[in-house]
Design an enzyme around this catalytic site. Structure first.
Site, PDB file in Angstrom:
ATOM      1  N   HIS A 303       5.330  39.203  -9.626  1.00 40.33           N
ATOM      2  CA  HIS A 303       3.904  38.460  -9.550  1.00 40.33           C
ATOM      3  C   HIS A 303       3.843  37.621 -10.820  1.00 40.33           C
ATOM      4  O   HIS A 303       3.427  36.240 -10.549  1.00 40.33           O
ATOM      5  CB  HIS A 303       2.758  39.607  -9.390  1.00 40.33           C
ATOM      6  CG  HIS A 303       1.427  38.966  -9.504  1.00 40.33           C
ATOM      7  ND1 HIS A 303       1.057  38.245  -8.279  1.00 40.33           N
ATOM      8  CD2 HIS A 303       0.548  38.891 -10.188  1.00 40.33           C
ATOM      9  CE1 HIS A 303      -0.186  37.928  -8.540  1.00 40.33           C
ATOM     10  NE2 HIS A 303      -0.544  38.044  -9.564  1.00 40.33           N
ATOM     11  N   GLU A 314       3.312  44.047 -16.021  1.00 39.75           N
ATOM     12  CA  GLU A 314       4.260  44.220 -14.946  1.00 39.75           C
ATOM     13  C   GLU A 314       5.791  44.576 -15.096  1.00 39.75           C
ATOM     14  O   GLU A 314       6.201  45.549 -14.461  1.00 39.75           O
ATOM     15  CB  GLU A 314       4.329  42.752 -14.085  1.00 39.75           C
ATOM     16  CG  GLU A 314       5.024  42.775 -12.918  1.00 39.75           C
ATOM     17  CD  GLU A 314       5.141  41.599 -11.981  1.00 39.75           C
ATOM     18  OE1 GLU A 314       4.588  40.662 -12.743  1.00 39.75           O
ATOM     19  OE2 GLU A 314       5.531  41.352 -10.736  1.00 39.75           O
ATOM     20  N   HIS A 340       0.715  28.927  -9.147  1.00 36.86           N
ATOM     21  CA  HIS A 340       0.214  30.088  -8.593  1.00 36.86           C
ATOM     22  C   HIS A 340      -0.671  29.603  -7.265  1.00 36.86           C
ATOM     23  O   HIS A 340      -1.785  29.148  -7.623  1.00 36.86           O
ATOM     24  CB  HIS A 340      -0.686  30.724  -9.536  1.00 36.86           C
ATOM     25  CG  HIS A 340      -1.140  32.325  -9.243  1.00 36.86           C
ATOM     26  ND1 HIS A 340      -0.903  32.798  -8.022  1.00 36.86           N
ATOM     27  CD2 HIS A 340      -2.043  33.152  -9.902  1.00 36.86           C
ATOM     28  CE1 HIS A 340      -1.557  34.089  -7.822  1.00 36.86           C
ATOM     29  NE2 HIS A 340      -2.095  34.285  -9.031  1.00 36.86           N
ATOM     30  N   PHE A 402      -6.723  39.971  -9.195  1.00 35.11           N
ATOM     31  CA  PHE A 402      -7.945  40.366  -9.934  1.00 35.11           C
ATOM     32  C   PHE A 402      -8.872  41.139  -8.957  1.00 35.11           C
ATOM     33  O   PHE A 402      -8.823  41.125  -8.013  1.00 35.11           O
ATOM     34  CB  PHE A 402      -8.720  38.797 -10.098  1.00 35.11           C
ATOM     35  CG  PHE A 402      -8.245  38.081 -11.282  1.00 35.11           C
ATOM     36  CD1 PHE A 402      -7.482  38.732 -12.371  1.00 35.11           C
ATOM     37  CD2 PHE A 402      -8.736  36.847 -11.476  1.00 35.11           C
ATOM     38  CE1 PHE A 402      -7.049  38.117 -13.656  1.00 35.11           C
ATOM     39  CE2 PHE A 402      -8.232  36.096 -12.581  1.00 35.11           C
ATOM     40  CZ  PHE A 402      -7.341  36.722 -13.677  1.00 35.11           C
TER      41      PHE A 402
END
Lengths: 417, 78
Positions: A303, A314, A340, A402
């Protein structure tokens, strides 16, 4: 014998290219699709590094009249969806009963550009009326509905809005639908067009965007690197055709890879601070769903958005799940090249990973190995140049949102059937 | 009479069609206009002349009918 799920079509529009192949080729060549961007009609001067799909031409693809009835997020999504559909060879079989086939789509901000235009007209332009299609252009399920209409899909048509995990969850839910036998074919993916002035300002307020100027914008997103300073917003769309394996074989479809598992979890801790425990739960759930041993996994499309905290968390999750095997797992963060795409991120990651498994290639994280942050050590970072000729057995894609929602997809290479 | 140029310019930008150069009988559908895009088209032309057409006004189907609509709206404005 449980059903298996084949990926038989791939589509993508990204800042790297207007098709899946163009995007993938540019990625493997180590090109960046990021550049300095100044949103049109900005009331105050604003420029920032961003990923714009500059090669994408909606007027040519849809005709001017139809293009004008679609928010850009739908334009990008329909383009990716129809590329995947054609790629799967499903346009050649009209008349087939498709009443149980469906669409699962992901988007975070949906028709933000249409809403922004409307607000501008109302609050600044002094208009009293809005164009009659404002609602149906801007709604978050517009793109999915257009795809269902275009391909005559009469089953489930659902849109998942789970911030940056949206498309990964859409693909995961579609996968379960095919595996359970509820639908023989699902078109799944996501799209996002977040480069509206107001959306950008909101992200700036959150203080998570990477700075940059005209010279540095291309490499402004620096996942896993010491000097990482945030994410780079981008627009794009990605789509997979998921199909019952036996059906795909029977019709002689090209099978790119197997989608073997899907796992999800919620951090249930903090809206913006991720949790390695929560992410590890999703990773383990995906492996269990796929009946996949951690040692089978050769590649993880991370990610990794390039934020200070997110990247190390991560890596900690990967270390916890893979244990001693972590050091052998190739990891790359392709957001360094395409940015992103928020709600579409899981779809771009899935499309890239499926093509990687199919072609035996691992795309790299842009940037030099020497720039890597020691705090992100513990896996095999693929940096600089892509790895070609790789013997990949299985790969995971991570999408962490989020809000704390995590989604992991587990793919197996075609050869391991 | 108000200036019709912005309306023609809008159609040119929106559909890529020069209404003054194209065959009047040409169907708007041949330029990709469907029921949804026709709604938007008529709305934007109304906005150019600050009018709202009666709901029973038939929507234009051809380029000629669209030209007639634009000219009629312009003529009705002081």
């Amino acid at each position: 014998m449980p059903r298996r799920v084949a990926v038989t079509g791939v589509g993508m529009v990204s800042p790297l290219g207007a098709t899946a192949q163009a995007s993938f080729d540019a990625l493997l060549a180590g090109r960046s699709g990021l550049r300095l961007h100044a949103p049109a009609e900005a009331p105050k001067p604003l420029s920032l590094p961003a990923g714009v799909c500059a090669d994408f031409d909606p007027a040519t693809l849809f005709g001017r009249a139809r293009a004008g009835t679609l928010d850009r997020y739908s334009q990008l999504g329909i383009a990716a969806g129809q590329e995947a559909w054609r790629d799967a060879g499903l346009e050649q079989s009209p008349g087939e009963d498709r009443e149980s086939w469906g669409v699962a789509w992901g988007t975070g901000v949906g028709g933000a550009l249409v809403f922004e235009r409307g607000y501008r007209d109302l609050f600044i332009g002094g208009r009293e009326r809005l164009p009659p299609l404002t609602v149906v252009q801007a709604m978050n399920n517009a793109c999915a509905s257009h795809l269902a209409i275009q391909f005559g899909l009469g089953g489930s048509c659902a849109t998942y809005s789970v911030a940056c995990a949206s498309a990964a969850m859409a693909i995961g839910e579609a996968f379960h639908r095919v595996r359970s036998g509820a639908a023989p074919v699902m078109l799944a993916g996501g799209s996002e067009a977040p480069l509206a002035y107001g959306v950008i300002r909101a992200w700036l307020a959150l203080q998570v965007l990477a700075p940059g100027d005209a010279e540095s914008a291309a490499l402004a997103c620096k996942p896993f690197q010491r000097e990482r300073a945030g994410l780079v917003l981008a627009e794009g769309g990605g789509a997979l055709v998921l199909e019952d394996w036996a059906r795909a074989e029977q019709r002689g479809a090209r099978i790119y890879a197997e989608l073997a598992g899907y796992g999800e979890s919620c951090d249930h801790g903090n809206l913006v601070r991720p949790s390695s425990e929560g992410q590890a739960r999703a990773l383990r759930a995906a492996l269990a769903d796929a009946a996949m041993a951690p040692q089978e996994v050769d590649y993880v499309n991370a990610h990794a958005t390039g934020t200070r905290e997110g990247d190390t968390i991560e890596i900690a999750a990967l270390a916890a799940v893979f244990g001693a095997h972590a050091a052998q797992v190739a990891v790359s963060a392709t957001k360094s090249a395409h940015g992103h795409t928020l709600g579409a991120a899981g779809a771009l990651a899935a499309a890239i990973t499926v093509l990687g498994l199919h072609h035996g290639a691992v795309p790299a994280t842009l940037g030099e190995a020497a720039a890597l942050d020691p705090e992100c050590a513990g896996v095999t970072h693929v940096t600089g140049a892509a790895r070609r000729g790789a013997q990949l057995r299985a790969a995971l894609t991570n999408a962490f949102a989020f809000g704390g929602s995590n989604a992991v997809l587990a793919f197996r290479a075609r050869a391991t059937d | 009479m108000v200036d019709t140029a912005p309306a023609y310019r809008y159609v040119q930008e929106r559909l890529g069609v020069d209404l003054k150069a194209v065959d009047a009988a040409a169907e708007l559908a041949s330029f990709g206009v469907d029921s949804l895009s026709l709604l938007e088209l008529v709305f934007e032309i109304e906005e150019k002349f600050s009018v709202k057409l009666d709901e029973d006004t038939p929507p234009p189907r051809s380029c000629g009918e669209l030209v007639a609509l634009i000219e009629r709206l312009a003529a009705t404005k002081p």
